[in-house]
Design a protein around this motif. Structure first.
Motif, PDB file in Angstrom:
ATOM      1  N   GLN A   1       0.662  -1.488   0.232  1.00 12.20           N
ATOM      2  CA  GLN A   1      -0.398  -0.372   0.013  1.00 12.20           C
ATOM      3  C   GLN A   1       0.808   1.362  -0.051  1.00 12.20           C
ATOM      4  O   GLN A   1       0.661   1.992  -0.738  1.00 12.20           O
ATOM      5  CB  GLN A   1      -0.598  -0.083   1.005  1.00 12.20           C
ATOM      6  CG  GLN A   1      -1.599   1.128   1.081  1.00 12.20           C
ATOM      7  CD  GLN A   1      -2.994   0.958   2.322  1.00 12.20           C
ATOM      8  OE1 GLN A   1      -2.725  -0.010   3.199  1.00 12.20           O
ATOM      9  NE2 GLN A   1      -3.527   2.656   2.277  1.00 12.20           N
ATOM     10  N   ALA A   2       1.943   0.825   0.908  1.00 13.80           N
ATOM     11  CA  ALA A   2       2.994   2.851   1.275  1.00 13.80           C
ATOM     12  C   ALA A   2       3.535   3.013  -0.534  1.00 13.80           C
ATOM     13  O   ALA A   2       3.349   4.083  -0.827  1.00 13.80           O
ATOM     14  CB  ALA A   2       3.490   1.876   2.369  1.00 13.80           C
ATOM     15  N   PHE A   3       4.363   1.559  -1.183  1.00 17.22           N
ATOM     16  CA  PHE A   3       4.440   1.829  -1.980  1.00 17.22           C
ATOM     17  C   PHE A   3       3.790   2.334  -3.563  1.00 17.22           C
ATOM     18  O   PHE A   3       3.617   3.132  -4.113  1.00 17.22           O
ATOM     19  CB  PHE A   3       5.072   1.038  -2.963  1.00 17.22           C
ATOM     20  CG  PHE A   3       6.716   1.352  -3.814  1.00 17.22           C
ATOM     21  CD1 PHE A   3       7.426   1.242  -3.028  1.00 17.22           C
ATOM     22  CD2 PHE A   3       6.201   0.867  -5.070  1.00 17.22           C
ATOM     23  CE1 PHE A   3       8.475   1.396  -4.575  1.00 17.22           C
ATOM     24  CE2 PHE A   3       7.335   1.381  -6.437  1.00 17.22           C
ATOM     25  CZ  PHE A   3       8.604   1.260  -5.501  1.00 17.22           C
ATOM     26  N   ALA A   4       2.679   1.713  -3.387  1.00 15.46           N
ATOM     27  CA  ALA A   4       1.767   1.530  -4.160  1.00 15.46           C
ATOM     28  C   ALA A   4       1.203   3.193  -4.565  1.00 15.46           C
ATOM     29  O   ALA A   4       0.590   3.804  -5.096  1.00 15.46           O
ATOM     30  CB  ALA A   4       0.182   0.743  -3.857  1.00 15.46           C
ATOM     31  N   GLU A   5       0.873   3.730  -3.300  1.00  9.24           N
ATOM     32  CA  GLU A   5       0.374   5.809  -3.036  1.00  9.24           C
ATOM     33  C   GLU A   5       1.504   6.466  -3.931  1.00  9.24           C
ATOM     34  O   GLU A   5       0.848   7.538  -4.067  1.00  9.24           O
ATOM     35  CB  GLU A   5      -0.212   5.384  -1.478  1.00  9.24           C
ATOM     36  CG  GLU A   5      -1.532   4.939  -1.476  1.00  9.24           C
ATOM     37  CD  GLU A   5      -1.353   4.981   0.118  1.00  9.24           C
ATOM     38  OE1 GLU A   5      -0.692   5.648   0.991  1.00  9.24           O
ATOM     39  OE2 GLU A   5      -2.842   4.700   0.240  1.00  9.24           O
TER      40      GLU A   5
ATOM     41  N   GLN B   1      -7.820 -13.219 -12.094  1.00  6.10           N
ATOM     42  CA  GLN B   1      -8.803 -13.260 -10.739  1.00  6.10           C
ATOM     43  C   GLN B   1      -8.345 -12.404  -9.759  1.00  6.10           C
ATOM     44  O   GLN B   1      -8.776 -11.375  -8.602  1.00  6.10           O
ATOM     45  CB  GLN B   1      -9.040 -14.795 -10.153  1.00  6.10           C
ATOM     46  CG  GLN B   1     -10.299 -15.188 -11.282  1.00  6.10           C
ATOM     47  CD  GLN B   1     -11.014 -16.774 -10.513  1.00  6.10           C
ATOM     48  OE1 GLN B   1     -10.418 -17.386  -9.414  1.00  6.10           O
ATOM     49  NE2 GLN B   1     -12.238 -17.024 -11.476  1.00  6.10           N
ATOM     50  N   GLN B   2      -7.120 -12.828  -9.806  1.00  4.70           N
ATOM     51  CA  GLN B   2      -6.238 -12.283  -8.616  1.00  4.70           C
ATOM     52  C   GLN B   2      -6.115 -10.878  -9.314  1.00  4.70           C
ATOM     53  O   GLN B   2      -5.866  -9.675  -8.074  1.00  4.70           O
ATOM     54  CB  GLN B   2      -4.598 -13.022  -8.051  1.00  4.70           C
ATOM     55  CG  GLN B   2      -4.424 -13.877  -8.037  1.00  4.70           C
ATOM     56  CD  GLN B   2      -3.211 -14.569  -7.304  1.00  4.70           C
ATOM     57  OE1 GLN B   2      -2.314 -14.400  -7.531  1.00  4.70           O
ATOM     58  NE2 GLN B   2      -2.809 -15.864  -7.748  1.00  4.70           N
ATOM     59  N   SER B   3      -5.563 -10.314 -10.201  1.00  5.44           N
ATOM     60  CA  SER B   3      -6.224  -8.801 -10.240  1.00  5.44           C
ATOM     61  C   SER B   3      -6.696  -8.520 -10.163  1.00  5.44           C
ATOM     62  O   SER B   3      -6.837  -6.953  -9.612  1.00  5.44           O
ATOM     63  CB  SER B   3      -5.938  -8.799 -12.229  1.00  5.44           C
ATOM     64  OG  SER B   3      -4.160  -9.288 -12.718  1.00  5.44           O
ATOM     65  N   GLU B   4      -8.185  -8.992 -10.549  1.00  8.58           N
ATOM     66  CA  GLU B   4      -9.620  -7.939  -9.735  1.00  8.58           C
ATOM     67  C   GLU B   4      -9.200  -7.925  -8.670  1.00  8.58           C
ATOM     68  O   GLU B   4      -9.661  -6.566  -7.870  1.00  8.58           O
ATOM     69  CB  GLU B   4     -10.805  -9.001 -10.110  1.00  8.58           C
ATOM     70  CG  GLU B   4     -10.971  -9.304 -11.452  1.00  8.58           C
ATOM     71  CD  GLU B   4     -12.707  -9.705 -12.009  1.00  8.58           C
ATOM     72  OE1 GLU B   4     -13.422  -9.649 -12.107  1.00  8.58           O
ATOM     73  OE2 GLU B   4     -12.456 -11.044 -12.005  1.00  8.58           O
TER      74      GLU B   4
ATOM     75  N   GLU C   1      -9.402  -4.357  -6.717  1.00 10.41           N
ATOM     76  CA  GLU C   1     -10.158  -3.591  -5.432  1.00 10.41           C
ATOM     77  C   GLU C   1      -9.696  -3.077  -4.371  1.00 10.41           C
ATOM     78  O   GLU C   1     -10.074  -2.390  -3.507  1.00 10.41           O
ATOM     79  CB  GLU C   1     -11.216  -4.859  -4.817  1.00 10.41           C
ATOM     80  CG  GLU C   1     -11.898  -5.600  -5.746  1.00 10.41           C
ATOM     81  CD  GLU C   1     -13.185  -6.650  -5.703  1.00 10.41           C
ATOM     82  OE1 GLU C   1     -12.487  -7.381  -4.849  1.00 10.41           O
ATOM     83  OE2 GLU C   1     -13.897  -7.419  -7.022  1.00 10.41           O
ATOM     84  N   LYS C   2      -8.577  -4.306  -3.950  1.00  7.11           N
ATOM     85  CA  LYS C   2      -7.709  -3.544  -2.930  1.00  7.11           C
ATOM     86  C   LYS C   2      -7.343  -2.306  -3.465  1.00  7.11           C
ATOM     87  O   LYS C   2      -7.177  -1.666  -2.509  1.00  7.11           O
ATOM     88  CB  LYS C   2      -6.118  -4.059  -2.532  1.00  7.11           C
ATOM     89  CG  LYS C   2      -6.661  -5.237  -2.128  1.00  7.11           C
ATOM     90  CD  LYS C   2      -5.249  -6.299  -1.981  1.00  7.11           C
ATOM     91  CE  LYS C   2      -5.578  -7.592  -1.157  1.00  7.11           C
ATOM     92  NZ  LYS C   2      -4.149  -8.851  -0.779  1.00  7.11           N
TER      93      LYS C   2
END
Length: 369
Positions: free
Chosen positions: A57-61, A73-76, A80-81
């Motif tokens: 989360q920290a890096f994604a932001e 399916q994992q990409s979906e 959502e995350k």
């Protein structure tokens, strides 16, 4: 371009995309995450990524580009995350999945928040899998399909192309529906057919196990080799592209009725025309272009059966620094020629190998197209 790039999923595709971005954008920082922490450590060791990400989360932001290189399916689930996190407004999120309809629907969660999502599908692969098989040139001259939402600006599409410039792929923009229909018929459906043929052979093998396996070791094994693809991946693809594939299966049943009727009527001319039309269309397909199914550049070598023959042939190729991706023997029996099948990563390697073997030996070589 430079910035923070997050790649989630560090298999062959995710790793190869990372290498392509690193080469073209050396000032960017590439963080990688995989559910298997050992895979992430391997990617760092191999310098596929610059940083092992533990707090996604920290890096994604802070990321400017997020690439989902996981099964569909994992990409979906990841979308959502991501939709629950505070991503940069200017960030681009993309994926590499083989189906696009459901992914794009799920991505509406991101799009409504002002985050750009552009579906992606690099149509290339390899004999090998895993991050250790990653190659910077894996996608070179391959088709890379992009499926942006209708509201995504051309500027954002061009930005993604710049990020992915190092792949040296041919980018084509299509709608999600068009993508799923095209890949359905040239990739997904052939995998179903290959699996069904193998299932039929398996049923027959229960009656005559040994003989059938011996006969199937040659051409049958070649034409059904895509049935050895990852079953988890194909489970997800069939469920995600269900409507398109059910329609294609209905058309296939109609096609089988056509040839069934021709056979029952003993229509010799009709049967000939059926195969002739198929041959004409197939022969007219581009021979050197990369398509939806990874190409296998095989070279068939007629070899005498004596000790050391395989090391002799591979030794010649080693002298010329020609890499082999796979090797097998179709048949070797005393006093008969066997067929050595050599597989190569590129068509150029296969052509060099054919020339090399011709220079060193008098063994006949055949290219299968």
């Amino acid at each position: 371009m430079e910035g923070n790039v997050l790649i989630i999923g560090l298999g062959l595709i995710g790793g190869s995309v990372a290498l392509a971005i690193k080469k073209e954008h050396p000032n960017s920082k590439i963080g990688g995450y995989d559910l298997n922490s050992e895979t992430t450590k391997m990617a760092l060791l191999l310098q596929v990524i610059d940083e092992e990400i533990t707090n996604v989360q920290a890096f994604a932001e802070e990321a400017d580009l997020i690439i989902l290189a996981t099964p569909v399916q994992q990409s979906e689930q990841w979308i959502e995350k991501l939709a629950s996190w505070k991503l940069k407004n200017e960030a681009i999120v993309t994926d590499v999945g083989s189906t696009k309809g459901k992914i794009m629907n799920t991505a509406n969660q991101l799009i409504k928040q002002g985050v750009t999502f552009i579906g992606g599908h690099p149509m290339a692969g390899s004999h090998k899998s895993g991050v250790q098989a990653s190659k910077v040139h894996l996608f070179e001259n391959a088709f890379y399909l992009l499926t942006p939402d209708r509201n995504v600006s051309q500027l954002k599409v061009d930005q993604l192309k710049k990020w992915l410039k190092g792949t040296h792929a041919h980018f084509i923009v299509v709608s999600p529906r068009e993508h799923d229909e095209l890949t359905g018929i040239v990739s997904h459906f052939p995998h179903i057919i290959a699996a069904s043929i193998v299932h039929q052979a398996f049923g027959e093998s229960q009656v005559n196990h040994d003989l059938l396996k011996r006969l199937a070791a040659g051409g049958f094994r070649d034409i059904t080799r895509i049935a050895s693809s990852n079953p988890h991946m194909w489970r997800d693809i069939l469920l995600h592209n269900k409507d398109v594939l059910l329609d294609l299966m209905s058309q296939w049943q109609d096609e089988m009725r056509v040839i069934t009727d021709l056979m029952q009527a003993e229509d010799a001319e009709g049967i000939f025309d059926y195969f002739q039309q198929a041959k004409n269309f197939r022969d007219d397909l581009p021979a050197k272009s990369k398509g939806a199914i990874p190409s296998f550049y095989d070279l068939y070598v007629d070899i005498p059966d004596y000790p050391g023959i395989i090391s002799e042939v591979t030794g010649y190729l080693a002298q010329e620094k020609i890499s082999i991706t796979n090797i097998r023997i179709l048949e070797t029996r005393e006093d008969l020629y066997g067929v050595l099948v050599l597989s190569f990563q590129t068509i150029e390697d296969r052509e060099r190998a054919q020339e090399c073997i011709g220079n060193y030996t008098d063994y006949e070589t055949v290219i299968s197209n």
